[in-house]
Design a protein around this motif. Structure first.
Motif, PDB file in Angstrom:
ATOM      1  N   ASP A 119      77.404 150.924  16.049  1.00 24.27           N
ATOM      2  CA  ASP A 119      76.352 150.145  15.388  1.00 24.27           C
ATOM      3  C   ASP A 119      75.208 149.799  16.344  1.00 24.27           C
ATOM      4  OD1 ASP A 119      77.688 150.167  12.977  1.00 24.27           O
ATOM      5  OD2 ASP A 119      78.536 148.159  13.214  1.00 24.27           O
ATOM      6  N   GLY A 120      75.267 150.316  17.576  1.00 29.66           N
ATOM      7  CA  GLY A 120      74.205 150.059  18.542  1.00 29.66           C
ATOM      8  C   GLY A 120      74.388 148.801  19.367  1.00 29.66           C
ATOM      9  N   LYS A 121      75.545 148.176  19.275  1.00 27.45           N
ATOM     10  CA  LYS A 121      75.824 146.934  20.007  1.00 27.45           C
ATOM     11  C   LYS A 121      76.478 147.232  21.346  1.00 27.45           C
ATOM     12  CE  LYS A 121      74.731 144.280  16.467  1.00 27.45           C
ATOM     13  NZ  LYS A 121      73.583 143.431  16.478  1.00 27.45           N
ATOM     14  N   ARG A 122      76.472 146.234  22.208  1.00 28.62           N
ATOM     15  CA  ARG A 122      77.213 146.282  23.468  1.00 28.62           C
ATOM     16  C   ARG A 122      78.561 145.589  23.265  1.00 28.62           C
ATOM     17  NH1 ARG A 122      74.223 147.382  28.141  1.00 28.62           N
ATOM     18  NH2 ARG A 122      71.989 147.426  27.747  1.00 28.62           N
ATOM     19  N   VAL A 123      79.521 145.973  24.092  1.00 29.15           N
ATOM     20  CA  VAL A 123      80.852 145.368  24.063  1.00 29.15           C
ATOM     21  C   VAL A 123      81.206 144.921  25.468  1.00 29.15           C
ATOM     22  CG1 VAL A 123      83.316 145.813  23.697  1.00 29.15           C
ATOM     23  CG2 VAL A 123      81.630 146.759  22.099  1.00 29.15           C
ATOM     24  N   ILE A 124      81.696 143.691  25.577  1.00 34.04           N
ATOM     25  CA  ILE A 124      82.263 143.188  26.827  1.00 34.04           C
ATOM     26  C   ILE A 124      83.769 143.179  26.623  1.00 34.04           C
ATOM     27  CG2 ILE A 124      82.387 141.289  28.478  1.00 34.04           C
ATOM     28  CD1 ILE A 124      79.557 142.341  28.245  1.00 34.04           C
ATOM     29  N   TRP A 125      84.493 143.898  27.486  1.00 30.47           N
ATOM     30  CA  TRP A 125      85.949 144.017  27.386  1.00 30.47           C
ATOM     31  C   TRP A 125      86.571 143.311  28.577  1.00 30.47           C
ATOM     32  CZ3 TRP A 125      89.027 146.612  23.775  1.00 30.47           C
ATOM     33  CH2 TRP A 125      90.363 146.742  24.117  1.00 30.47           C
TER      34      TRP A 125
END
Length: 192
Positions: free
Chosen positions: A34-40
């Motif tokens: 969806d074009g978002k960033r993810v912090i894992w």
């Protein structure tokens, strides 16, 4: 059919080897698509083979929107840094804390307060997914017990459970009263 997307604040509890990390990776893939960033955040990175299987349908440049941070060491400090990164990086749509509770024993009050502080300080539109290992009911019941459920529920988290009812690839996801049968494949979960 696609798997359900998590709510704004979601706690996924599953016994070991049920696929909670795979489910969280799939939620991360959806956010990145969806074009978002993810912090894992986790003590250890997800298995590299599993990671590549779940992310195989995304172009290579999408990987730059997956940011992994360690929660090993002083948990509170790690969670503060994860929250800071989520607020500073543009367009963060999902923060995942994989294994937010210890696999055995009680969740410390400091751990609980760190998670609640993280949840309250995320930017609007950023979802938070926590995973934890459930454990067998000592009273002998067939249901699994969920670590930290009350404190998270009181803070507005939805609790989802994922179980492995048999020794094959079938899983059962429960969201409130809805029971969703899933199949775990190389690319992740799919509804059956």
């Amino acid at each position: 059919m696609a798997i359900p997307r998590i709510s704004e604040l979601c706690h996924l509890s599953a016994p070991p080897k049920a696929g909670a990390t795979s489910f969280a990776l799939q939620q991360a893939r959806l956010a990145i698509a969806d074009g978002k960033r993810v912090i894992w955040g986790s003590e250890v990175m997800p298995d590299s083979v599993r990671f590549s299987q779940i992310f195989c349908n995304l172009d290579i440049s999408s990987a730059s929107r997956f940011h992994s941070m360690s929660t090993a060491g002083e948990f509170k400090r790690c969670i503060i840094e994860i929250g800071r990164a989520a607020r500073l990086l543009p367009n963060v749509g999902l923060v995942v804390i994989d294994g937010w509770t210890p696999p055995k024993g009680r969740v410390s009050s400091e751990t609980k307060s760190s998670i609640l502080e993280l949840a309250s300080n995320l930017n609007k539109g950023c979802n938070l997914l926590l995973t934890s290992q459930s454990y067998a009911n000592a009273a002998g019941g067939s249901e699994y017990m969920i670590r930290g459920e009350k404190v998270l529920s009181d803070a507005g988290f939805d609790t989802w459970t994922l179980i492995r009812p048999s020794d094959d690839a079938r899983r059962t996801l429960t969201i409130e009263e809805e029971v969703i049968p899933l199949l775990l494949e190389e690319e992740g979960f799919k509804r059956i």
